[in-house]
Write a protein that holds these residues in place. Sequence first.
Motif, PDB file in Angstrom:
ATOM      1  N   ALA A   1      -5.690  -8.336   1.173  1.00 32.75           N
ATOM      2  CA  ALA A   1      -5.385  -7.000   0.663  1.00 32.75           C
ATOM      3  C   ALA A   1      -6.529  -6.030   0.938  1.00 32.75           C
TER       4      ALA A   1
ATOM      5  N   PHE B   1      -3.066   3.548  -3.277  1.00 31.46           N
ATOM      6  CA  PHE B   1      -4.389   2.954  -3.115  1.00 31.46           C
ATOM      7  C   PHE B   1      -4.887   2.407  -4.453  1.00 31.46           C
TER       8      PHE B   1
ATOM      9  N   PRO C   1      -1.905  -2.495  -5.548  1.00 29.41           N
ATOM     10  CA  PRO C   1      -1.350  -3.260  -4.426  1.00 29.41           C
ATOM     11  C   PRO C   1      -2.118  -4.547  -4.154  1.00 29.41           C
ATOM     12  N   LYS C   2      -3.417  -4.561  -4.402  1.00 32.36           N
ATOM     13  CA  LYS C   2      -4.224  -5.755  -4.154  1.00 32.36           C
ATOM     14  C   LYS C   2      -3.907  -6.838  -5.177  1.00 32.36           C
TER      15      LYS C   2
ATOM     16  N   SER D   1      -6.642  -4.939   4.554  1.00 31.49           N
ATOM     17  CA  SER D   1      -5.587  -3.971   4.861  1.00 31.49           C
ATOM     18  C   SER D   1      -5.837  -2.625   4.202  1.00 31.49           C
ATOM     19  N   ASN D   2      -6.592  -2.647   3.102  1.00 31.17           N
ATOM     20  CA  ASN D   2      -6.882  -1.430   2.352  1.00 31.17           C
ATOM     21  C   ASN D   2      -8.377  -1.409   2.040  1.00 31.17           C
TER      22      ASN D   2
ATOM     23  N   LEU E   1       0.834  -1.206   0.000  1.00 30.55           N
ATOM     24  CA  LEU E   1       0.000   0.000   0.000  1.00 30.55           C
ATOM     25  C   LEU E   1       0.868   1.255   0.000  1.00 30.55           C
TER      26      LEU E   1
END
Length: 251
Positions: free
Chosen positions: A192, A115, A119-120, A195-196, A110
């Motif tokens: 993921a 965003f 990242p995912k 976390s986001n 992240l």
Amino acid sequence: MTHRAALLPVTGIIGVVLAWWTFTVLGDVPEFFLPSPPQIFDAFLAKPDYLLGEAWITLIETLAGFTIASVAGLAIGVALAASTTADRITLPVFVALNAVPKVALAPLLLFWLGFGLPPKITLVAIMCFFPILLAVKQGLTSAPTESLELAASLCASRSQTFLKVRFHYALPQIFLGLKTAINLAVIGAVVAELSNPERGLGTVISRSTSNFDTPAAFAAIVLLAVISVMLFYGVALIERLLLPWARETNG
């Protein structure tokens, strides 16, 4: 036999649901602690468009990361199978990287990638890369010696030996790695999203639990299970269509 094979998994799922329902009713379990199947279904019916929209985001992340990992795992696996030196140098590095807890990587990704989806998708790819790599490498080095000797006696080129012998024998092992990785891809997407928490079913679970809306969280979990099962059997169907000879041999 085919109908029986299809009926048994459905029977198992129905049995689990009935046992779950019975436990929540007879045990008088509070809804916020463990909702019953009807309560979960009602939570889904309360906002189906929202839940299906978030499920679509999770599916995109899963398939994108899985595709990247499949291409990378196949390419690097072929390289490691072709070179013993490269295998001995790099495989310990991949093993060490795979041992790193993926939950610890989520905040770093992240920070590095920002965003949104990158990242995912990256975490999904990292999550399912190693099983595919290992399956490809092991499969390509598992061809019977007599088959390789036969190819050499027929003056087959290196590329012909790879495609007709090594890759042929490796395909069942490769698909085993793909079936293992596809479920890990869903797990990576959820990690993921937790976390986001922007979009996706992981975000639904995070927000629902913080609001003590347990039925909605379970509705998202059920959708995740449905996605995992559909993807797993989708890969298994592709394997069955492409490798009918493997099924007959194993049978």
